[in-house]
Design a protein around this motif. Structure first.
Motif: not given
Length: 239
Positions: A26-30, A45-53
């Motif tokens: 799961k990844m949340d980004a701008g 391609e994403a900005e200010n991304a935070k992901g968890t696996d």
């Protein structure tokens, strides 16, 4: 928030925020740009991304101001590139390992349709901090401009951490009675055993500093240094 589809060049643009999920990833980004090829996602391609696996263990968290993800056949993640204030955290029952760097390149291998981390390389102001789950075990801090982390088969545990540039390895005391050790070397190799516990390391063109409470500092210099550790406690057994 909003979606724009450019059919002529197979590009999807998402803004001002975006979310990507695939299996346990799961990844949340701008804002994000998604490149398609024959209906399949090939690059994100994403900005200010935070992901968890979380598959299957350890849990791997990633964060970066800019993140690029490359996908293979069937949508499996092959590579992730993070740039600017990159942080990668691997958490398991054995403890937590954190890699921070200006840039991190992660390589994955596909296993039963899931993407498992195989290698991560930090480039620029890189730092790896290993915090064992046992509160009595010493934390370790490795600094170097370029640090490469190789995982064991299955992507669950560390196998090898090495520097490609001069580095510094610190063993941080847990209590006031423990020794502080620091090693500076031209190159450093750290070998890991089961449960991400350090089993040995070696380095070349080395200087070391050992600080013991109420005693003078101990200093050494050598062309080559090798050390082995007790697997269960992590205590130094041979130098």
């Amino acid at each position: 928030g909003e979606i724009f589809y450019q059919e002529y060049n197979s590009v999807v643009m998402l803004k001002p925020w975006s979310r990507f999920t695939r299996g346990t990833l799961k990844m949340d980004a701008g804002a994000a740009v998604v490149k398609l090829d024959k209906g399949e996602i090939r690059r994100v391609e994403a900005e200010n991304a935070k992901g968890t696996d979380k598959y299957p263990n350890p849990q791997i968290d990633n964060a970066a101001e800019r993140l690029e993800m490359q996908m293979g056949e069937g949508g499996a993640v092959e590579k992730i590139l993070g740039e600017r204030n990159v942080k990668m955290v691997s958490m398991s029952s054995a403890g937590k390992t954190t890699l921070t760097s200006d840039r991190v390149d992660m390589e994955f291998e596909a296993v039963k349709g899931e993407s498992l981390l195989r290698k991560a390389t930090g480039r620029g102001n890189s730092k790896v901090e290993s915090q064992p789950a046992a509160q009595t075990a010493q934390a370790r801090l490795l600094r170097s401009d370029v640090i490469e982390m190789t995982m064991r088969d299955g992507g669950r545990e560390l196998e090898l951490v090495e520097t490609h540039t001069p580095g510094q390895l610190e063993f941080l005391p847990v209590g006031a009675a423990q020794r502080y050790r620091r090693m500076d070397g031209e190159r450093i190799w750290i070998q890991y055993g089961p449960e991400n516990k350090i089993s040995s390391f070696h380095s070349v063109n080395v200087s070391t500093t050992t600080k013991t409470p109420k005693q003078p500092d101990a200093l050494t210099w050598s062309d080559l240094i090798q050390a082995r550790f007790e697997p269960k406690t992590g205590q130094l057994t041979e130098l």
